[in-house]
Scaffold this active site. Structure first.
Site, PDB file in Angstrom:
ATOM      1  N   CYS A  87       0.854  -1.191   0.000  1.00  0.00           N
ATOM      2  CA  CYS A  87       0.000   0.000   0.000  1.00  0.00           C
ATOM      3  C   CYS A  87       0.889   1.239   0.000  1.00  0.00           C
ATOM      4  CB  CYS A  87      -0.928   0.008   1.213  1.00  0.00           C
ATOM      5  SG  CYS A  87      -2.025   1.434   1.245  1.00  0.00           S
ATOM      6  N   ASP A 245      -9.823   3.456  -5.442  1.00  0.00           N
ATOM      7  CA  ASP A 245      -8.774   4.272  -4.826  1.00  0.00           C
ATOM      8  C   ASP A 245      -8.978   5.726  -5.218  1.00  0.00           C
ATOM      9  OD1 ASP A 245      -6.402   5.376  -3.829  1.00  0.00           O
ATOM     10  OD2 ASP A 245      -5.280   3.543  -4.244  1.00  0.00           O
ATOM     11  N   GLY A 250      -0.440   4.320  -4.853  1.00  0.00           N
ATOM     12  CA  GLY A 250       1.010   4.265  -4.746  1.00  0.00           C
ATOM     13  C   GLY A 250       1.635   3.051  -5.401  1.00  0.00           C
TER      14      GLY A 250
END
Length: 331
Positions: A87, A245, A250
């Site tokens: 994450c 998201d 990321g």
């Protein structure tokens, strides 16, 4: 049961850090602790993530000890449907959290590295401060690499790459859509079909660790005009079972960079005069800037600039008479 958390958002995406009330999670390392948490703490994950304390797009982590003294902390990431292996937005939040809370001593002006062990490996949150205030955080990821190109699935062609988790990338235009909120429902539906179509596919397997296998998310992207000579795209990542998201994602950005680098990405200069490979915008307009900082035998190491902001501190309780002890979701 009483559980305390500190909550952040990174580029619009929530991140709930559990700071107390959870028992120690056994395991020889962070990856094995993830296996234990999946078996023994799933009720706690649902309590914190599901309604009425969370929502269908909630994200967070359990803090655990690092694998060895070379890291400051370890983290087990979770979402509505389970535990993820990586994450990036959460790592950015953990960097800000570690400096804000004094877990890592930071310089007043300059850069402090917060090293975090996560299930996919060891990552770094490079926290930039000015006058003692956190200004930005750079997420330096594990090596990212291309797994497969032009995989036919659900009527489109997907590129599959790894950025700490496995992602399938598809241009939104291939579906006659664009990365805009008005097309989100349709994109989520396509993501479900693409992910289902890749289940069990050889392209969904990690080459060296089966525990990291499986397509975690589907990234839809639009090409945008270059920004100051740097490649610019807009994306939305649909991960797990239909979660969206809000950030540019990321680990997904790292997976995109592996594909772009493989295509011979021409890295221009970013706003700080550094080589910048990609300005990555999210569906809500937030931005990460990514660049390749190293090439290894495993792949490319990608650094991603972002920022996290604290949104609150919470004390969650479980009433023994609560009819929804682990919450619920409506989708």
């Amino acid at each position: 049961m009483t559980i305390t958390t500190v909550d952040y958002h990174t580029a619009g995406e929530p991140f709930r850090i559990v700071t107390g009330g959870v028992p120690e999670i056994p395991g020889a390392d962070v990856l094995s602790r993830r296996t234990t948490a999946m078996a023994e703490l799933d009720d706690v994950r649902r309590l914190l993530c599901h309604e009425p304390r969370g929502h269908a797009d909630m994200y967070g982590c359990f803090l655990v000890p690092p694998n060895d003294p070379g890291a400051h902390l370890g983290a087990l990431f979770w979402h509505k449907d389970g535990f993820s292996t990586a994450c990036g937005h959460g790592t950015i939040a953990l960097g800000a959290y570690a400096v804000h809370e004094g877990l890592v001593e930071a310089v007043q002006d300059g850069v402090t590295d917060v090293v975090v062990d996560v299930p996919s490996g060891r990552v770094t949150a490079r926290v930039r401060t000015a006058g003692g205030r956190v200004e930005s955080v750079t997420f330096v990821n594990v090596p990212s690499f291309v797994i497969a190109r032009d995989v036919p699935v659900a009527g489109v062609s997907a590129d599959v790459s790894y950025g700490g988790a496995i992602y399938a990338s598809v241009p939104a235009s291939a579906l006659g859509l664009s990365v805009e909120p008005r097309h989100l429902h349709a994109l989520v539906g396509h993501a479900a079909r693409i992910k289902a179509g890749l289940a069990g596919h050889p392209a969904a397997r990690h080459p060296s660790d089966e525990r990291l296998s499986g397509v975690y998310g589907v990234i839809f992207h639009d090409e945008l005009p270059d920004l100051d000579g740097v490649r610019q795209q807009r994306n939305v990542t649909v991960f797990a079972d239909g979660e969206v998201d809000r950030s540019p994602c990321g680990s997904g950005t790292a997976a995109r960079m592996a594909l772009l680098d493989d295509e011979g990405l021409d890295e221009g200069l970013d706003g700080r005069g550094r080589r910048g490979g990609l300005v990555h915008r999210s569906i809500v307009g937030s931005v990460f800037t990514a660049r390749v900082v190293e090439r290894t035998g495993e792949g490319v190491v990608v650094a991603i600039d972002g920022m996290a902001h604290r949104t609150g501190r919470h004390v969650f309780e479980l009433d023994p008479d609560d009819p929804f002890p682990t919450g619920f979701t409506l989708r």
